[in-house]
Design a protein around this motif. Structure first.
Motif, short mmCIF file in Angstrom:
data_model
loop_
_atom_site.label_atom_id
_atom_site.label_comp_id
_atom_site.label_asym_id
_atom_site.label_seq_id
_atom_site.Cartn_x
_atom_site.Cartn_y
_atom_site.Cartn_z
N LYS A 120 -3.11 -8.05 -5.01
CA LYS A 120 -3.54 -6.69 -5.36
C LYS A 120 -4.75 -6.26 -4.52
CE LYS A 120 -2.22 -6.88 -10.27
NZ LYS A 120 -2.74 -6.89 -11.65
N THR A 249 -8.11 -9.82 -15.84
CA THR A 249 -6.70 -9.48 -15.78
C THR A 249 -6.13 -9.24 -17.18
OG1 THR A 249 -6.05 -11.78 -15.89
CG2 THR A 249 -6.35 -10.87 -13.70
N ASP A 252 -3.94 -4.66 -19.51
CA ASP A 252 -2.84 -3.83 -20.01
C ASP A 252 -2.33 -4.38 -21.33
OD1 ASP A 252 -2.20 -6.00 -18.20
OD2 ASP A 252 -0.10 -5.48 -18.47
N GLY A 275 -7.33 -6.00 -13.92
CA GLY A 275 -5.90 -6.13 -13.65
C GLY A 275 -5.14 -5.45 -14.78
N GLY A 277 -1.52 -4.97 -14.86
CA GLY A 277 -0.07 -5.10 -14.78
C GLY A 277 0.31 -6.20 -13.81
#
Ligand code: GDP
Length: 297
Positions: A120, A249, A252, A275, A277
């Motif tokens: 990412k 992370t 979500d 993070g 996703g």
């Protein structure tokens, strides 16, 4: 699920409007609600205590007591306190990648999302900052992890350091930095090996890689859903490596953002990104206001 703090506080102050000054009892029930809500959002107990101590003088201040809408005043005080404890606006500065090639070292436990986050970051640096990026896996224990990074590199359109079997992590780090210098790369991201627990070998290996590669950024990747464990992980890694920032992370997921507050408060380290996703575009620049809102509910 959780009762939003905003609702809890409105409950405490409901019916008080027009009755004049708040009593000490009203204020202490408000502080109690704040405490419970923060604990429910998975904020570490020490951090909750510290936070309450910090906002207390403001919450019992004249402006609240004499206010027409004391509930809203207290919510604002809590919100501002959370934003400050999360680093305010100072953290949203991104990565320090001035020297060329700049080394970014990624550390963290296995399964925290380190390799995914490496992809990412590479994507972000390439597409948004127009950097020439090289990524390298130092995970000599898991050939699958090396392959995973190679595939990610192809997906996001950056180069991966060719895999040479039998090399030690420190040697791969050296090779990566040399390749970055020779190849005119702006940034080289080192994805170090993680373990499932905080063991000494992982720590000393990461420290050795840092010594050799002199990173501009040493980032700990931690899974926000692991709450208090993530805080302990950050504390322990920070003792051994000079971490420069955190990436959380799985934001979500269901987490209320409590891990973010605890980690920032315990380590004093800026949270750089979140993070959000599994895909390579699931990365957000950290925003203290947004997380404060999420904790408040
Ligand atoms: P590593 O062992 O630390 O390198 O972890 P990986 O990068 O292999 O990630 C472990 C798992 O978590 C994978 O299934 C990833 O797709 C997933 N993952 C990583 N980051 C996120 C995130 O921000 N959100 C979600 N939902 N899943 C993530």
């Amino acid at each position: 699920m959780f009762d939003a703090l905003t609702d809890r506080l409105s409950g405490v102050f409901e019916g008080l409007t027009g009755k004049g000054a708040l009593s000490e009892k009203d204020v202490s029930s408000a502080l109690r609600e704040i405490r419970v809500a923060l604990l429910e959002a998975d904020v570490a107990l020490d951090v909750v205590k510290k936070f309450i101590e910090e906002i207390k003088p403001k919450a019992v201040g004249e402006s609240v007591i004499r206010s027409v809408k004391p509930g809203q005043q207290v919510i604002k005080i809590v919100n501002d306190g959370l934003v400050e404890m999360l680093g305010g606006n100072e953290d949203a500065k991104g990565l320090r990648i001035d020297n060329i090639p700049a080394v970014i070292m990624m550390a963290g436990l296995q399964g925290s999302g380190k390799t995914t986050t490496t992809g990412k970051l590479a994507r972000r640096l390439k597409t948004q900052e127009r950097k020439k990026v090289l990524i390298a896996s130092l995970d000599v224990y898991r050939p699958a992890a090396m392959q995973q990074l190679k595939i990610l590199a192809e997906q996001v359109g950056v180069d991966a350091l060719p895999i040479v079997e039998g090399q030690l992590p420190a040697d791969i780090a050296k090779r990566a930095v040399n390749a970055a210098k020779l190849g005119g790369y702006d940034v080289v991201i080192l994805d170090t090996a993680g373990r499932t627990t905080l063991d000494e070998q992982m720590m000393s290996e990461a420290a050795r890689v840092a010594e050799i590669s002199n990173p501009a950024e040493t980032i700990l990747v931690a899974d926000a859903l692991t709450g208090q464990d993530a805080v302990e992980t950050a504390r322990r890694f920070n003792e051994r490596l000079k971490l420069t920032g955190l990436i959380l992370t799985r934001m979500d997921g269901d987490g209320r953002g409590g891990a973010a507050l605890s980690m920032r408060a315990v380590t004093g380290l800026p949270i750089k990104f979140l993070g959000t996703g599994e895909k390579s575009d699931g990365l957000e620049v950290f925003d203290a206001h947004r997380i404060a809102g999420r904790i408040l509910g």
